[in-house]
Structures are given as C-alpha cells and as structure tokens.
Design a protein around this motif. Structure first.
Motif: not given
Length: 66
Positions: A5-18, A20-31
């Motif tokens: 069943d691959t119906s949930t893969w799209f949401m899983m991948i998009m949530s993973m990218f989101l 990772l983006f938030i974590i990266f933004q938080l790390k960069v903002s501390k510099h």
C-alpha cells in the motif's frame, strides 16, 4: 500475494521534508552572523625565526660526487 500500500507515502515524504526544513531553519537561526564584516589589514608583523637569519644549504644525494 498482497500488494504494497503506497497511498500514504506521499504524505510521509512531504512531512519528512517539512520536518527537515524546520529543523534546519532552527539550527541556522541559532548562529550569529556578522552583518558588516570589516576588512582586516593584510600587512602583518613579520616575526624573525632562527632559520631565516642563517644560511643553509641542502645537499641532495643525487648532487654528491660519485
């Protein structure tokens, strides 16, 4: 044989990218970045070292008389 069943893969991948983006933004903002870097002077003080005042000659094995 059941199919994967691959119906949930799209949401899983998009949530993973989101996430990772938030974590990266938080790390960069501390510099702390310098907003207006000033040029440092290129001229540095020359320090005298012992080997600069002496004359040395290197004898390579190939240059020795045979």
């Amino acid at each position: 044989m059941p199919q994967l069943d691959t119906s949930t893969w799209f949401m899983m991948i998009m949530s993973m990218f989101l996430t990772l983006f938030i974590i990266f933004q938080l790390k960069v903002s501390k510099h702390n970045f310098f907003f207006n870097p000033e040029l440092t002077s290129i001229e540095t003080q020359k320090q005298n070292t012992p080997w600069e005042t002496k004359w040395t000659k290197i004898y390579l094995p190939l240059l020795l008389p045979q």
